[in-house]
Design an enzyme around this catalytic site. Structure first.
Site, PDB file in Angstrom:
ATOM      1  N   TYR A   6      54.199   9.810  55.960  1.00  0.00           N
ATOM      2  CA  TYR A   6      53.432   9.363  54.804  1.00  0.00           C
ATOM      3  C   TYR A   6      52.345   8.353  55.207  1.00  0.00           C
ATOM      4  CZ  TYR A   6      57.236  11.638  52.308  1.00  0.00           C
ATOM      5  OH  TYR A   6      58.140  12.563  51.853  1.00  0.00           O
ATOM      6  N   GLU A  14      58.790   8.281  46.201  1.00  0.00           N
ATOM      7  CA  GLU A  14      59.867   7.352  46.562  1.00  0.00           C
ATOM      8  C   GLU A  14      60.544   7.903  47.813  1.00  0.00           C
ATOM      9  OE1 GLU A  14      59.977   7.151  42.810  1.00  0.00           O
ATOM     10  OE2 GLU A  14      59.142   5.210  43.349  1.00  0.00           O
TER      11      GLU A  14
HETATM   12  C1  LIG Z   1      60.200  14.484  56.804  1.00  0.00           C
HETATM   13  C2  LIG Z   1      60.158  15.952  57.224  1.00  0.00           C
HETATM   14  C3  LIG Z   1      59.766  16.802  56.026  1.00  0.00           C
HETATM   15  C4  LIG Z   1      59.090  16.101  58.326  1.00  0.00           C
HETATM   16  O1  LIG Z   1      58.957  17.477  58.624  1.00  0.00           O
HETATM   17  P1  LIG Z   1      58.444  18.005  60.057  1.00  0.00           P
HETATM   18  O2  LIG Z   1      58.076  19.428  59.903  1.00  0.00           O
HETATM   19  O3  LIG Z   1      59.415  17.655  61.112  1.00  0.00           O
HETATM   20  O4  LIG Z   1      57.149  17.100  60.257  1.00  0.00           O
HETATM   21  P2  LIG Z   1      55.938  17.399  61.234  1.00  0.00           P
HETATM   22  O5  LIG Z   1      56.403  18.145  62.448  1.00  0.00           O
HETATM   23  O6  LIG Z   1      54.861  18.056  60.434  1.00  0.00           O
HETATM   24  O7  LIG Z   1      55.502  15.941  61.638  1.00  0.00           O
HETATM   25  C5  LIG Z   1      54.397  15.348  61.033  1.00  0.00           C
HETATM   26  C6  LIG Z   1      54.339  13.870  61.337  1.00  0.00           C
HETATM   27  O8  LIG Z   1      55.409  13.213  60.713  1.00  0.00           O
HETATM   28  C7  LIG Z   1      55.872  12.129  61.520  1.00  0.00           C
HETATM   29  N1  LIG Z   1      57.313  12.364  61.663  1.00  0.00           N
HETATM   30  C8  LIG Z   1      57.999  13.375  61.123  1.00  0.00           C
HETATM   31  N2  LIG Z   1      59.312  13.238  61.414  1.00  0.00           N
HETATM   32  C9  LIG Z   1      59.432  12.135  62.153  1.00  0.00           C
HETATM   33  C10 LIG Z   1      60.532  11.470  62.763  1.00  0.00           C
HETATM   34  N3  LIG Z   1      61.782  11.929  62.677  1.00  0.00           N
HETATM   35  N4  LIG Z   1      60.292  10.342  63.437  1.00  0.00           N
HETATM   36  C11 LIG Z   1      59.029   9.868  63.544  1.00  0.00           C
HETATM   37  N5  LIG Z   1      57.959  10.463  62.996  1.00  0.00           N
HETATM   38  C12 LIG Z   1      58.155  11.577  62.314  1.00  0.00           C
HETATM   39  C13 LIG Z   1      55.084  12.144  62.763  1.00  0.00           C
HETATM   40  O9  LIG Z   1      54.097  11.135  62.597  1.00  0.00           O
HETATM   41  C14 LIG Z   1      54.421  13.507  62.789  1.00  0.00           C
HETATM   42  O10 LIG Z   1      53.122  13.434  63.221  1.00  0.00           O
HETATM   43  P3  LIG Z   1      52.738  13.743  64.768  1.00  0.00           P
HETATM   44  O11 LIG Z   1      53.268  15.112  65.063  1.00  0.00           O
HETATM   45  O12 LIG Z   1      51.255  13.656  64.743  1.00  0.00           O
HETATM   46  O13 LIG Z   1      53.417  12.680  65.554  1.00  0.00           O
HETATM   47  C15 LIG Z   1      61.526  16.404  57.799  1.00  0.00           C
HETATM   48  O14 LIG Z   1      61.910  15.494  58.815  1.00  0.00           O
HETATM   49  C16 LIG Z   1      62.650  16.500  56.773  1.00  0.00           C
HETATM   50  O15 LIG Z   1      62.832  17.538  56.130  1.00  0.00           O
HETATM   51  N6  LIG Z   1      63.467  15.425  56.612  1.00  0.00           N
HETATM   52  C17 LIG Z   1      64.630  15.458  55.716  1.00  0.00           C
HETATM   53  C18 LIG Z   1      64.204  15.465  54.271  1.00  0.00           C
HETATM   54  C19 LIG Z   1      63.488  14.190  53.930  1.00  0.00           C
HETATM   55  O16 LIG Z   1      63.967  13.112  54.196  1.00  0.00           O
HETATM   56  N7  LIG Z   1      62.294  14.308  53.302  1.00  0.00           N
HETATM   57  C20 LIG Z   1      61.455  13.199  52.951  1.00  0.00           C
HETATM   58  C21 LIG Z   1      61.896  12.478  51.740  1.00  0.00           C
HETATM   59  S1  LIG Z   1      61.807  13.461  50.257  1.00  0.00           S
END
Ligand SMILES: CC(C)(COP(=O)(O)OP(=O)(O)OC[C@H]1O[C@@H](n2cnc3c(N)ncnc32)[C@H](O)[C@@H]1OP(=O)(O)O)[C@@H](O)C(=O)NCCC(=O)NCCS
Length: 159
Positions: free
Chosen positions: A125, A114
Site C-alpha cells: 500500500y 483498513e
Molecule cells: C498482500 C498480498 C495481496 C500481496 O500479493 P502479492 O501478489 O504477493 O504481491 P506482489 O507480488 O504484487 O508484490 C507487490 C509489492 O508488495 C510488497 N509486498 C507484498 N508482499 C510483501 C511481503 N510479504 N513483504 C514485504 N513486501 C511485500 C512489495 O513491496 C512488492 O513490491 P516489489 O515486488 O516491487 O518489492 C498477499 O500477500 C496476500 O494475499 N496476503 C494475505 C491477504 C492479505 O493480508 N491481504 C491484505 C489485507 S486485505
C-alpha cells in the site's frame, strides 16, 4: 505480472465470480487474524450499488482478487488477496493497480482501506502512495479471541 494472467472485473449484482473469490479467500487469510470474509458477507456486499470485484486468473484458475465498494466519490478497498502459492509475482500489485484505475475511471477521488497493523501488505500500500490516517485498536478478532489493531490508510487520487 506473468503475461498469461488475466484480470476480469465484475460489477454489483454479478454473482458468477463469488465462488472464485471464495476459492482464494479460504487459502489466502490466516484464520489466526480473523480477516477473511464468508460467502454471505461477500454476496451481501456485491448487492450494494458501486461495488466491484476483480479476479486474477491463469487459464480458468483463480489466483487472486480485489473487492472495492464505492459511495459517491470515495471508495474502500475491502479485500485484496493472492493465493499463497502465487505470491511475490506481481499479482497483488496488478490487482491494486487495476482497482485504482477502475476507481479513477469512475470519477472516484480517494481510496480508503483498513489493514492489520502487523500485515506486510502495508509495504504494498505504501508503494502505491497510501498514507496513514489513524489506528483502530482491536479492529480484528482472531479465531483464538485475540484482538489485533488495524491501520486506516488513504490514497488521494488527485495526486
Ligand atoms: C498482500 C498480498 C495481496 C500481496 O500479493 P502479492 O501478489 O504477493 O504481491 P506482489 O507480488 O504484487 O508484490 C507487490 C509489492 O508488495 C510488497 N509486498 C507484498 N508482499 C510483501 C511481503 N510479504 N513483504 C514485504 N513486501 C511485500 C512489495 O513491496 C512488492 O513490491 P516489489 O515486488 O516491487 O518489492 C498477499 O500477500 C496476500 O494475499 N496476503 C494475505 C491477504 C492479505 O493480508 N491481504 C491484505 C489485507 S486485505
Amino acid at each position: 505480472m506473468m503475461p498469461d494472467i488475466v484480470l476480469d472485473t465484475y460489477d454489483e449484482g454479478e454473482r458468477n465470480a463469488l465462488a472464485d473469490a471464495m476459492d482464494v479467500m479460504v487459502r489466502a487469510f490466516d484464520p489466526v487474524y480473523g480477516e477473511a470474509w464468508t460467502l454471505p458477507q461477500i454476496s451481501g456486499v456485491m448487492l450494494m450499488p458501486g461495488t466491484w470485484l476483480t479476479i486474477a486468473r491463469l487459464d480458468a484458475t483463480p489466483l487472486g482478487f480485489a473487492l472495492v465498494r464505492s459511495v459517491l466519490d470515495e471508495c474502500e478497498l475491502l479485500l485484496l488477496a493472492v493465493d499463497p502459492a502465487w505470491r511475490g509475482r506481481g499479482i497483488g500489485d496488478a490487482l491494486l493497480s487495476s482497482s485504482l484505475s477502475t476507481a479513477r475511471r469512475r470519477g472516484i477521488t480517494s481510496m480508503n482501506l483498513e489493514v492489520r497493523a502487523t500485515n506486510s501488505a502495508i509495504k504494498l500500500y505504501e508503494k502505491f502512495g497510501f498514507e496513514y490516517v489513524h489506528r483502530r485498536p482491536g479492529y480484528y478478532r482472531g479465531n483464538d479471541g485475540q484482538l489485533h489493531d488495524a491501520l486506516s490508510l488513504r490514497r488521494d487520487m488527485m495526486i
